[in-house]
Design a protein around this motif. Sequence first.
Motif, PDB file in Angstrom:
ATOM      1  N   HIS A  38      19.789  20.363   8.725  1.00 54.35           N
ATOM      2  CA  HIS A  38      19.140  20.038   9.999  1.00 54.35           C
ATOM      3  C   HIS A  38      18.260  21.180  10.514  1.00 54.35           C
ATOM      4  O   HIS A  38      18.249  21.490  11.707  1.00 54.35           O
ATOM      5  CB  HIS A  38      20.178  19.629  11.055  1.00 54.35           C
ATOM      6  N   VAL A  39      17.513  21.777   9.598  1.00 60.44           N
ATOM      7  CA  VAL A  39      16.534  22.786   9.992  1.00 60.44           C
ATOM      8  C   VAL A  39      15.315  22.067  10.555  1.00 60.44           C
ATOM      9  O   VAL A  39      14.725  21.212   9.879  1.00 60.44           O
ATOM     10  CB  VAL A  39      16.132  23.668   8.796  1.00 60.44           C
ATOM     11  N   ARG A  40      14.933  22.410  11.780  1.00 65.36           N
ATOM     12  CA  ARG A  40      13.837  21.705  12.473  1.00 65.36           C
ATOM     13  C   ARG A  40      12.502  22.375  12.156  1.00 65.36           C
ATOM     14  O   ARG A  40      12.232  23.478  12.625  1.00 65.36           O
ATOM     15  CB  ARG A  40      14.101  21.688  13.973  1.00 65.36           C
ATOM     16  N   MET A  41      11.676  21.678  11.373  1.00 66.01           N
ATOM     17  CA  MET A  41      10.403  22.258  10.932  1.00 66.01           C
ATOM     18  C   MET A  41       9.209  21.322  11.101  1.00 66.01           C
ATOM     19  O   MET A  41       8.065  21.768  11.026  1.00 66.01           O
ATOM     20  CB  MET A  41      10.502  22.678   9.457  1.00 66.01           C
ATOM     21  N   THR A  42       9.436  20.018  11.287  1.00 60.99           N
ATOM     22  CA  THR A  42       8.302  19.092  11.372  1.00 60.99           C
ATOM     23  C   THR A  42       7.806  18.996  12.809  1.00 60.99           C
ATOM     24  O   THR A  42       8.535  19.230  13.764  1.00 60.99           O
ATOM     25  CB  THR A  42       8.667  17.701  10.836  1.00 60.99           C
ATOM     26  N   LYS A  43       6.545  18.585  12.955  1.00 59.12           N
ATOM     27  CA  LYS A  43       5.846  18.668  14.235  1.00 59.12           C
ATOM     28  C   LYS A  43       5.202  17.336  14.619  1.00 59.12           C
ATOM     29  O   LYS A  43       5.110  16.410  13.812  1.00 59.12           O
ATOM     30  CB  LYS A  43       4.751  19.732  14.158  1.00 59.12           C
ATOM     31  N   ILE A  44       4.729  17.299  15.865  1.00 60.34           N
ATOM     32  CA  ILE A  44       3.816  16.252  16.334  1.00 60.34           C
ATOM     33  C   ILE A  44       2.443  16.882  16.441  1.00 60.34           C
ATOM     34  O   ILE A  44       2.293  17.995  16.962  1.00 60.34           O
ATOM     35  CB  ILE A  44       4.224  15.701  17.712  1.00 60.34           C
ATOM     36  N   ARG A  97      10.321  20.808  17.815  1.00 64.59           N
ATOM     37  CA  ARG A  97      10.337  20.617  16.375  1.00 64.59           C
ATOM     38  C   ARG A  97      11.448  19.640  16.003  1.00 64.59           C
ATOM     39  O   ARG A  97      12.426  19.470  16.742  1.00 64.59           O
ATOM     40  CB  ARG A  97      10.561  21.950  15.649  1.00 64.59           C
ATOM     41  N   PHE A  98      11.308  19.027  14.842  1.00 66.60           N
ATOM     42  CA  PHE A  98      12.218  17.977  14.394  1.00 66.60           C
ATOM     43  C   PHE A  98      12.621  18.230  12.941  1.00 66.60           C
ATOM     44  O   PHE A  98      11.892  18.870  12.188  1.00 66.60           O
ATOM     45  CB  PHE A  98      11.553  16.606  14.512  1.00 66.60           C
ATOM     46  N   VAL A  99      13.781  17.679  12.558  1.00 73.92           N
ATOM     47  CA  VAL A  99      14.160  17.724  11.150  1.00 73.92           C
ATOM     48  C   VAL A  99      13.227  16.811  10.358  1.00 73.92           C
ATOM     49  O   VAL A  99      12.671  17.202   9.335  1.00 73.92           O
ATOM     50  CB  VAL A  99      15.623  17.288  10.948  1.00 73.92           C
TER      51      VAL A  99
END
Length: 266
Positions: free
Chosen positions: A167-173, A192-194
Amino acid sequence: ASCGDLLGLFANGSASAETPGAFFLVDPGKLTMTKIEATGPPLDVVHGLHYSKRSARLYVVHHNERAGESVEVYDVVEPAASALERLRHLGGFGAGPALELKHALTVRSPLFNNGALNDVVEGDGDEFYVTEWLPVAVPKGGKAGLASATLDERLSKEFLAPMQLAHVRMTKILRCTTAPAGPRCEVASDERFVMANGIATSDDRSTFFVADSVADTITRLRRAPDGQLVKVDAVQTPYTVDNMETGADGALYGGSVPLKYTCREV
């Protein structure tokens, strides 16, 4: 609805997709699907899409490793019907003229990693927001292209699944403006999101919702005057949620993925 060969994208790259991307008009009452013709560039693999009643535009994520990851924008038009066609339609003898998609523009950005974009939604005015479901690019040529990929690309591929499980949060909007001066894109939020997957918005475009399909959360964000999205809160969901839309009643609807870790290996 859109269709695209995602398995082909991961296995051999978007250029090797067995079937090109396409669009269909679905009638849930009659359980029918009608293909909609679209002008513009040929499509490799299409993914998330959003139709805006406000602008009568269709926004589509397009995985295209040859020309570059993009969001395609179409004007949705209904061709002028002949007098006979209108008479048949009014009399219930025909389905009336079909919809057409007229290509309006292509938006590309250095922020768009190959194969990494997921879902898209129109914002307030000449803007849209698009989510990343992958924090790194899919190597050109997919899994088959790993042999010629860089060391960074190969390491990213190896560590992607463990990072998601942790659950490392690295993705973006991302936010893009489509003004006549030319498209411009930027990171839309500090959040940030997983795995930022489906995205939806309220009718007034003041509130946005993002489904994280690994963390099993839906995050609510407020649109600031400058277009940035600020987190309000988040809720945990009992199932994995994706493909969200707000209904006419103001409620948020989404599809669920009950067995998210059951998939075909590519």
